[in-house]
Design a protein around this motif. Structure first.
Motif, short mmCIF file in Angstrom:
data_model
loop_
_atom_site.label_atom_id
_atom_site.label_comp_id
_atom_site.label_asym_id
_atom_site.label_seq_id
_atom_site.Cartn_x
_atom_site.Cartn_y
_atom_site.Cartn_z
N ALA A 299 0.83 -1.21 0.00
CA ALA A 299 0.00 0.00 0.00
C ALA A 299 0.87 1.26 0.00
O ALA A 299 0.51 2.26 -0.63
CB ALA A 299 -0.93 0.00 1.20
N LEU A 300 1.99 1.22 0.70
CA LEU A 300 2.89 2.38 0.67
C LEU A 300 3.44 2.63 -0.73
O LEU A 300 3.49 3.77 -1.19
CB LEU A 300 4.05 2.18 1.65
CG LEU A 300 3.74 2.36 3.12
CD1 LEU A 300 4.98 2.06 3.96
CD2 LEU A 300 3.26 3.77 3.40
N PHE A 301 3.83 1.55 -1.41
CA PHE A 301 4.34 1.70 -2.77
C PHE A 301 3.26 2.20 -3.73
O PHE A 301 3.53 3.04 -4.59
CB PHE A 301 4.93 0.39 -3.28
CG PHE A 301 6.31 0.11 -2.76
CD1 PHE A 301 7.32 1.03 -2.90
CD2 PHE A 301 6.58 -1.08 -2.12
CE1 PHE A 301 8.59 0.77 -2.41
CE2 PHE A 301 7.84 -1.35 -1.63
CZ PHE A 301 8.85 -0.42 -1.78
N VAL A 302 2.04 1.68 -3.58
CA VAL A 302 0.95 2.12 -4.44
C VAL A 302 0.64 3.60 -4.21
O VAL A 302 0.46 4.36 -5.17
CB VAL A 302 -0.31 1.24 -4.22
CG1 VAL A 302 -1.54 1.87 -4.83
CG2 VAL A 302 -0.08 -0.14 -4.78
N GLN A 303 0.60 4.02 -2.96
CA GLN A 303 0.31 5.43 -2.67
C GLN A 303 1.39 6.34 -3.23
O GLN A 303 1.10 7.38 -3.79
CB GLN A 303 0.16 5.65 -1.18
CG GLN A 303 -1.22 5.38 -0.69
CD GLN A 303 -1.45 5.96 0.69
OE1 GLN A 303 -0.52 6.35 1.38
NE2 GLN A 303 -2.70 6.02 1.08
N ARG A 304 2.65 5.95 -3.09
CA ARG A 304 3.74 6.77 -3.64
C ARG A 304 3.66 6.85 -5.15
O ARG A 304 3.90 7.89 -5.74
CB ARG A 304 5.09 6.22 -3.20
CG ARG A 304 5.38 6.50 -1.77
CD ARG A 304 6.77 6.08 -1.42
NE ARG A 304 7.01 6.31 0.00
CZ ARG A 304 8.12 6.03 0.60
NH1 ARG A 304 9.11 5.50 -0.07
NH2 ARG A 304 8.26 6.27 1.88
N PHE A 305 3.34 5.73 -5.80
CA PHE A 305 3.24 5.70 -7.25
C PHE A 305 2.09 6.58 -7.72
O PHE A 305 2.23 7.36 -8.67
CB PHE A 305 3.05 4.27 -7.75
CG PHE A 305 2.89 4.17 -9.23
CD1 PHE A 305 3.98 4.36 -10.06
CD2 PHE A 305 1.67 3.89 -9.79
CE1 PHE A 305 3.85 4.27 -11.43
CE2 PHE A 305 1.51 3.81 -11.16
CZ PHE A 305 2.62 3.98 -11.99
N VAL A 306 0.94 6.49 -7.06
CA VAL A 306 -0.22 7.27 -7.46
C VAL A 306 0.04 8.77 -7.24
O VAL A 306 -0.27 9.59 -8.11
CB VAL A 306 -1.48 6.81 -6.69
CG1 VAL A 306 -2.62 7.80 -6.86
CG2 VAL A 306 -1.90 5.44 -7.17
N LYS A 307 0.66 9.12 -6.11
CA LYS A 307 0.97 10.53 -5.85
C LYS A 307 1.98 11.05 -6.86
O LYS A 307 1.87 12.19 -7.32
CB LYS A 307 1.50 10.70 -4.44
CG LYS A 307 0.45 10.62 -3.38
CD LYS A 307 1.03 10.83 -2.00
CE LYS A 307 -0.05 10.70 -0.96
NZ LYS A 307 0.49 10.85 0.40
N ALA A 308 2.96 10.25 -7.23
CA ALA A 308 3.95 10.69 -8.21
C ALA A 308 3.31 10.86 -9.58
O ALA A 308 3.64 11.80 -10.30
CB ALA A 308 5.09 9.68 -8.30
N ARG A 309 2.38 10.00 -9.95
CA ARG A 309 1.70 10.12 -11.24
C ARG A 309 0.78 11.33 -11.29
O ARG A 309 0.68 12.00 -12.30
CB ARG A 309 0.90 8.86 -11.55
CG ARG A 309 1.73 7.69 -11.88
CD ARG A 309 2.56 7.98 -13.06
NE ARG A 309 2.40 6.94 -14.04
CZ ARG A 309 2.92 7.01 -15.23
NH1 ARG A 309 3.57 8.06 -15.60
NH2 ARG A 309 2.76 6.03 -16.07
N ILE A 310 0.08 11.59 -10.18
CA ILE A 310 -0.85 12.72 -10.16
C ILE A 310 -0.09 14.02 -10.14
O ILE A 310 -0.41 14.96 -10.87
CB ILE A 310 -1.80 12.61 -8.93
CG1 ILE A 310 -2.75 11.44 -9.13
CG2 ILE A 310 -2.58 13.90 -8.74
CD1 ILE A 310 -3.61 11.15 -7.92
#
Length: 81
Positions: free
Chosen positions: A67-78
Protein backbone atom coordinates in the motif's frame (compact mmCIF):
# COMPACT_ATOMS: atom_id res chain seq x y z
CA UNK A 1 -16.70 10.07 5.02
CA UNK A 2 -16.71 6.90 2.92
CA UNK A 3 -13.00 6.40 3.64
CA UNK A 4 -13.72 6.38 7.36
CA UNK A 5 -16.53 3.86 6.89
CA UNK A 6 -14.29 1.55 4.85
CA UNK A 7 -11.51 1.73 7.47
CA UNK A 8 -13.89 1.07 10.38
CA UNK A 9 -15.53 -1.79 8.48
CA UNK A 10 -12.11 -3.31 7.77
CA UNK A 11 -11.22 -3.13 11.47
CA UNK A 12 -14.50 -4.79 12.46
CA UNK A 13 -14.31 -7.40 9.69
CA UNK A 14 -12.31 -10.02 11.65
CA UNK A 15 -15.17 -10.17 14.13
CA UNK A 16 -18.00 -10.24 11.59
CA UNK A 17 -16.87 -11.78 8.29
CA UNK A 18 -14.87 -14.77 7.02
CA UNK A 19 -11.18 -14.30 6.35
CA UNK A 20 -11.61 -13.86 2.57
CA UNK A 21 -13.87 -10.84 2.96
CA UNK A 22 -11.67 -9.51 5.76
CA UNK A 23 -8.67 -9.69 3.45
CA UNK A 24 -10.53 -7.86 0.69
CA UNK A 25 -11.75 -5.11 3.02
CA UNK A 26 -8.27 -4.71 4.49
CA UNK A 27 -6.75 -4.32 1.03
CA UNK A 28 -9.34 -1.74 0.02
CA UNK A 29 -8.93 0.21 3.27
CA UNK A 30 -5.13 0.06 3.07
CA UNK A 31 -5.31 2.05 -0.14
CA UNK A 32 -6.60 4.96 1.93
CA UNK A 33 -4.69 4.31 5.19
CA UNK A 34 -1.75 1.89 4.68
CA UNK A 35 -1.47 0.96 8.36
CA UNK A 36 -4.87 -0.73 8.31
CA UNK A 37 -3.42 -3.83 6.65
CA UNK A 38 -0.86 -4.21 9.42
CA UNK A 39 -3.43 -3.67 12.17
CA UNK A 40 -5.92 -6.12 10.64
CA UNK A 41 -3.15 -8.71 10.21
CA UNK A 42 -2.12 -8.36 13.85
CA UNK A 43 -5.77 -8.53 14.94
CA UNK A 44 -6.38 -11.67 12.89
CA UNK A 45 -3.27 -13.23 14.37
CA UNK A 46 -4.36 -12.37 17.90
CA UNK A 47 -7.87 -13.73 17.35
CA UNK A 48 -7.27 -16.82 15.23
CA UNK A 49 -3.51 -17.36 15.31
CA UNK A 50 -2.04 -20.76 15.73
CA UNK A 51 1.35 -21.73 16.99
CA UNK A 52 4.01 -21.56 14.34
CA UNK A 53 4.35 -19.11 11.48
CA UNK A 54 2.20 -15.96 11.88
CA UNK A 55 0.71 -15.95 8.38
CA UNK A 56 -1.82 -13.19 9.01
CA UNK A 57 0.83 -10.86 10.39
CA UNK A 58 3.14 -11.56 7.45
CA UNK A 59 0.30 -10.81 5.02
CA UNK A 60 -0.43 -7.62 6.97
CA UNK A 61 3.17 -6.47 6.66
CA UNK A 62 3.22 -7.27 2.94
CA UNK A 63 -0.08 -5.42 2.45
CA UNK A 64 1.29 -2.44 4.37
CA UNK A 65 4.45 -2.28 2.24
CA UNK A 66 2.43 -2.77 -0.95
CA UNK A 67 0.00 0.00 0.00
CA UNK A 68 2.89 2.38 0.67
CA UNK A 69 4.34 1.70 -2.77
CA UNK A 70 0.95 2.12 -4.44
CA UNK A 71 0.31 5.43 -2.67
CA UNK A 72 3.74 6.77 -3.64
CA UNK A 73 3.24 5.70 -7.25
CA UNK A 74 -0.22 7.27 -7.46
CA UNK A 75 0.97 10.53 -5.85
CA UNK A 76 3.95 10.69 -8.21
CA UNK A 77 1.70 10.12 -11.24
CA UNK A 78 -0.85 12.72 -10.16
CA UNK A 79 1.70 15.37 -9.24
CA UNK A 80 3.95 14.60 -12.21
CA UNK A 81 1.16 14.87 -14.78
Amino acid sequence: MSKVIVVVLALLAPFLFPWQLTLLLALIASYFVPGVALVVGALMEALYGTFGIPYALILGVLGFIGALFVQRFVKARIMGA
